[in-house]
Design a protein around this motif. Structure first.
Motif, PDB file in Angstrom:
ATOM      1  N   LEU A   1       1.022  -1.084  -0.306  1.00  0.00           N
ATOM      2  CA  LEU A   1       0.053  -0.122   0.498  1.00  0.00           C
ATOM      3  C   LEU A   1       1.047   1.556   0.109  1.00  0.00           C
ATOM      4  O   LEU A   1       1.964   1.317   0.558  1.00  0.00           O
ATOM      5  CB  LEU A   1      -0.561   0.140   1.272  1.00  0.00           C
ATOM      6  CG  LEU A   1      -1.784  -1.101   1.234  1.00  0.00           C
ATOM      7  CD1 LEU A   1      -2.683  -1.394   2.565  1.00  0.00           C
ATOM      8  CD2 LEU A   1      -2.737  -1.479   0.570  1.00  0.00           C
TER       9      LEU A   1
ATOM     10  N   PHE B   1      -6.015   1.748   5.024  1.00  0.00           N
ATOM     11  CA  PHE B   1      -5.009   2.181   4.811  1.00  0.00           C
ATOM     12  C   PHE B   1      -4.862   3.882   4.773  1.00  0.00           C
ATOM     13  O   PHE B   1      -4.015   4.908   4.028  1.00  0.00           O
ATOM     14  CB  PHE B   1      -3.820   1.976   4.049  1.00  0.00           C
ATOM     15  CG  PHE B   1      -2.241   2.265   4.197  1.00  0.00           C
ATOM     16  CD1 PHE B   1      -1.811   3.738   2.841  1.00  0.00           C
ATOM     17  CD2 PHE B   1      -1.748   1.864   4.576  1.00  0.00           C
ATOM     18  CE1 PHE B   1      -0.181   3.381   2.714  1.00  0.00           C
ATOM     19  CE2 PHE B   1      -0.447   2.530   4.809  1.00  0.00           C
ATOM     20  CZ  PHE B   1       0.112   2.533   4.198  1.00  0.00           C
TER      21      PHE B   1
ATOM     22  N   TYR C   1      -1.691   0.019   7.830  1.00  0.00           N
ATOM     23  CA  TYR C   1      -2.431  -1.187   7.445  1.00  0.00           C
ATOM     24  C   TYR C   1      -2.737  -2.064   8.281  1.00  0.00           C
ATOM     25  O   TYR C   1      -2.115  -2.747   8.479  1.00  0.00           O
ATOM     26  CB  TYR C   1      -1.019  -2.189   6.165  1.00  0.00           C
ATOM     27  CG  TYR C   1      -1.528  -2.984   5.275  1.00  0.00           C
ATOM     28  CD1 TYR C   1      -2.124  -3.208   5.115  1.00  0.00           C
ATOM     29  CD2 TYR C   1      -0.221  -3.246   4.058  1.00  0.00           C
ATOM     30  CE1 TYR C   1      -2.719  -4.745   4.249  1.00  0.00           C
ATOM     31  CE2 TYR C   1      -0.344  -4.130   3.319  1.00  0.00           C
ATOM     32  CZ  TYR C   1      -1.897  -4.965   3.153  1.00  0.00           C
ATOM     33  OH  TYR C   1      -2.100  -5.893   2.465  1.00  0.00           O
TER      34      TYR C   1
END
Lengths: 110, 114
Positions: free
Chosen positions: A33, A73, A66
């Motif tokens: 992410l 996120f 995360y």
């Protein structure tokens, strides 16, 4: 299919206010992410990233954790500055394909 | 991280003409990516360019409209052909970092078609 949902903007804050920009994702597998920032008139710059569950990415006072259980996120900063005014993009990389959110414009007023 | 430069940084073009955008990277990379960012929008991948092979285009983008060259491992060009006002966008070059996951972006080329 895989996608990123990001908080709609614009977000307008006063200097030194707290910031949260929400981001959730839908993905098969376990993607890495990212948060990118785009300052006016510039390209995208990597702000921070996290590669596995419970990892916290941080940079320039910004943080994001995360959260696998909530597939989120969220980007946070405790005290924003005028210089943080920009567009922020949440993104993930899954099986070598990048997915971007729609971007959230942040305006910070002095 | 990679350092990416693009030329031109911006241009204003007439309808029906073509513009070639150059992208230079400070290190050798296998894959280079071209994105379009329409005003106030997110990024859309146009194509992936590998050195020595034809570029791979995403749905909605065709080679005749967006021809791409990749002559070596540090350079690529994207041409926007037969432009119309709908092509007014920011065009961004991007590469994958050494971690194989993170994408790095050039400063973008801001194109306005009149």
């Amino acid at each position: 299919g895989d996608s990123v949902t990001q908080m709609e903007g614009p977000v307008t804050l006063s200097e030194e206010a707290c910031l949260t920009i929400n981001c959730t994702y839908t993905a098969t597998g376990y993607p890495s992410l990212f948060w990118y920032v785009q300052y006016p008139g510039e390209g995208l710059q990597l702000l921070l990233k996290a590669t596995k569950a419970d990892d916290k990415g941080s940079n320039k006072g910004f943080e994001a954790t995360y959260r696998k259980e909530t597939t989120s996120f969220h980007l946070e900063k405790g005290s924003v500055q005028v210089s943080d005014s920009a567009v922020y993009f949440c993104a993930f990389n899954n099986f070598n394909k990048f997915y971007f959110g729609s971007g959230t414009k942040l305006n910070v007023k002095p | 991280s990679a350092v990416i430069s693009q030329k031109p940084s911006r241009d204003i073009c007439q309808r029906g003409t073509s513009l070639t955008i150059q992208c230079q990277v400070d290190s050798q990379v296998t894959m280079m990516f071209w994105y379009r960012q329409q005003p106030g929008q997110s990024l859309t991948l146009i194509a992936t360019a590998n050195q020595g092979s034809e570029a791979t285009y995403e749905s909605g983008f065709v080679i005749d409209k967006f021809p791409i060259s990749r002559p070596n491992l540090t350079f690529s060009t994207l041409t926007v052909s037969n432009m119309s006002p709908e092509d007014s966008s920011i065009y961004l070059c991007s590469v994958r970092g050494q971690d194989g996951e993170t994408q790095y972006f050039g400063p973008g080329t801001r194109l306005l078609v009149l």
